[in-house]
Enzyme design. Structure first.
Site, mmCIF file in Angstrom:
data_model
loop_
_atom_site.group_PDB
_atom_site.id
_atom_site.type_symbol
_atom_site.label_atom_id
_atom_site.label_comp_id
_atom_site.label_asym_id
_atom_site.label_seq_id
_atom_site.Cartn_x
_atom_site.Cartn_y
_atom_site.Cartn_z
ATOM 1 N N LYS A 236 11.248 -6.095 2.896
ATOM 2 C CA LYS A 236 12.022 -4.940 2.448
ATOM 3 C C LYS A 236 13.429 -5.028 3.028
ATOM 4 O O LYS A 236 13.602 -5.282 4.215
ATOM 5 C CB LYS A 236 11.330 -3.649 2.888
ATOM 6 C CG LYS A 236 9.951 -3.462 2.262
ATOM 7 C CD LYS A 236 9.236 -2.244 2.810
ATOM 8 C CE LYS A 236 8.798 -2.461 4.250
ATOM 9 N NZ LYS A 236 8.023 -1.297 4.762
ATOM 10 N N ALA A 301 9.167 6.681 2.793
ATOM 11 C CA ALA A 301 9.586 5.794 1.709
ATOM 12 C C ALA A 301 8.915 4.429 1.802
ATOM 13 O O ALA A 301 8.528 3.851 0.782
ATOM 14 C CB ALA A 301 11.107 5.643 1.718
ATOM 15 N N ASP A 303 6.000 3.699 3.066
ATOM 16 C CA ASP A 303 4.596 3.842 2.663
ATOM 17 C C ASP A 303 4.485 3.959 1.148
ATOM 18 O O ASP A 303 3.592 3.364 0.524
ATOM 19 C CB ASP A 303 3.982 5.076 3.321
ATOM 20 C CG ASP A 303 4.154 5.087 4.832
ATOM 21 O OD1 ASP A 303 4.115 3.997 5.437
ATOM 22 O OD2 ASP A 303 4.341 6.176 5.400
#
Length: 383
Positions: A236, A301, A303
């Site tokens: 991410k 966010a 999760d």
């Protein structure tokens, strides 16, 4: 649903999420905790958040944990169950409390942000191989775990090692690194997280937390170099987007489980790689930008992103669409003040995920966007 024991074999569900959930107290206005006059009660927990989002998105989900025999435990079980999550394997602990925490408003990374945890000695910290319904944990297509659980106690760490140990017939193991330095009682947390990640099938890790935990500064490719074992690795990259690496599936379409042995955390992966443009792909690697979002609060966010990606995985969607569903679920969480948001309907999310690259790049998502089903996709924007 109630948290009573069952003598029958548990049904196999799409996802089982094991971990601690806490009652969350959200401030009624900005300011120091010392100055906030009142709080609104919510729920928060990395794993239960994933279960709730998955259930709201139409999947069967089960949350496994321990809570106290107190009102806060009642609230957690009832609130999570109200999302459609199976809570029948949640156990009540008569001698330990349910964890709670308070936080200030706004971005947790901002100046002056405060979080006060009251979780030491909680019921969930007593989870162990001997007091968790292991049959219910393993009766899943995907078992979702996070590094937070490993940090709660030695018994929790032993449970995590048991669940991530390579074994025939285990469910697909999803592991969110979720490095929380303040939770670890000793300096070995990064090494333990690396060991657990190497034995998982799907791993989620933030580019920033990989640098914080393991000293990896070379971007997603360097993180993949450090973690070659997982069949799927999702890195991410915040507002920029995310990169996913996936090995060619083995027999039955599933990547083989990781087999990495214990290796000490390393600072060796400072290799510089040429960054790929967002929205690009090559065999086994896809990079996808995130849509523009008007952020209300960032909690939950990550999760939600994991839930969206796992939903796409269970549905057999292409890697690009899995990432886009992750971004859309994250955008839903980013545009509400608490940990959990009403996700877009599956049809709505599918319609947005199918946009061409130009239209995807024009998306502007703000509060209430998940209900804007009557607008053209490119019109789903902040007012």
């Amino acid at each position: 649903m109630t948290a009573t024991a069952s003598c029958t074999a548990p049904d196999v569900v799409d996802v089982v999420a094991l971990g601690e959930s806490m009652v969350t107290f959200l401030p009624s206005r900005p300011g120091r905790l010392a100055d906030v006059p009142s709080f609104d009660r919510g729920i928060g927990g990395a794993e239960s958040n994933v279960a709730c989002v998955m259930a709201a998105a139409g999947h069967t989900a089960r949350w496994v944990s321990r809570v106290g025999e107190d009102g806060f435990g009642d609230h957690l079980v009832e609130a999570i169950g109200a999302y459609g999550v199976d809570v029948s394997s949640v156990r009540r602990d008569p001698s330990r409390p349910t964890g709670v925490y308070f936080r200030t408003a706004g971005d947790r990374a901002g100046d002056g942000h405060e979080v006060a945890y009251y979780r030491a000695g909680s019921a969930a910290s007593a989870m162990a191989v001997g007091n968790v319904e292991m049959g219910a944990v393993r009766a899943a297509r995907v078992l979702h775990l996070s590094g937070i659980t490993a940090a709660l106690s030695e018994d929790c760490l032993a449970l995590m090692r048991e669940l991530t140990a390579p074994a025939a017939g285990r469910p697909l193991v999803s592991f969110d690194v979720n490095h929380r330095q303040g939770l670890w009682r000793e300096t070995g947390g990064p090494r333990i997280l690396l060991e657990l990640a190497r034995d998982a099938d799907i791993v989620f890790v933030g580019e920033d937390e990989a640098e914080e935990a393991w000293g990896v500064t070379g971007g997603p490719e360097a993180i993949r170099e450090l973690l070659p074992e997982p069949g799927t690795l999702v890195v991410k990259q915040g507002a920029e987007g995310a990169t996913v690496f996936e090995r060619t599936p083995g027999p039955g379409g599933r990547p083989a489980a990781g087999r990495g042995g214990p290796v000490a955390p390393t600072r060796r992966s400072r290799i510089c790689h040429s960054p790929a443009p967002l929205g690009s792909a090559r065999p086994g690697r896809v990079v996808e930008r995130a849509p523009h979002v008007s952020v209300v609060a960032p909690v939950g966010a990550g999760d939600a992103f994991a839930a969206g990606f796992l939903s796409g995985t269970l549905r057999g969607l292409p890697l690009r669409d899995r990432l886009r569903h992750g971004h859309l679920m994250a955008a839903a969480a980013l545009t509400v003040p608490g940990d959990l948001a009403t996700p877009p309907s599956r049809d709505h999310a599918d319609r947005l995920a199918a946009l061409d690259d130009d239209a995807w790049g024009r998306l502007r998502l703000g509060p209430g966007w998940t209900h804007a089903v009557d607008r053209a996709p490119e019109e789903v924007r902040t007012p």
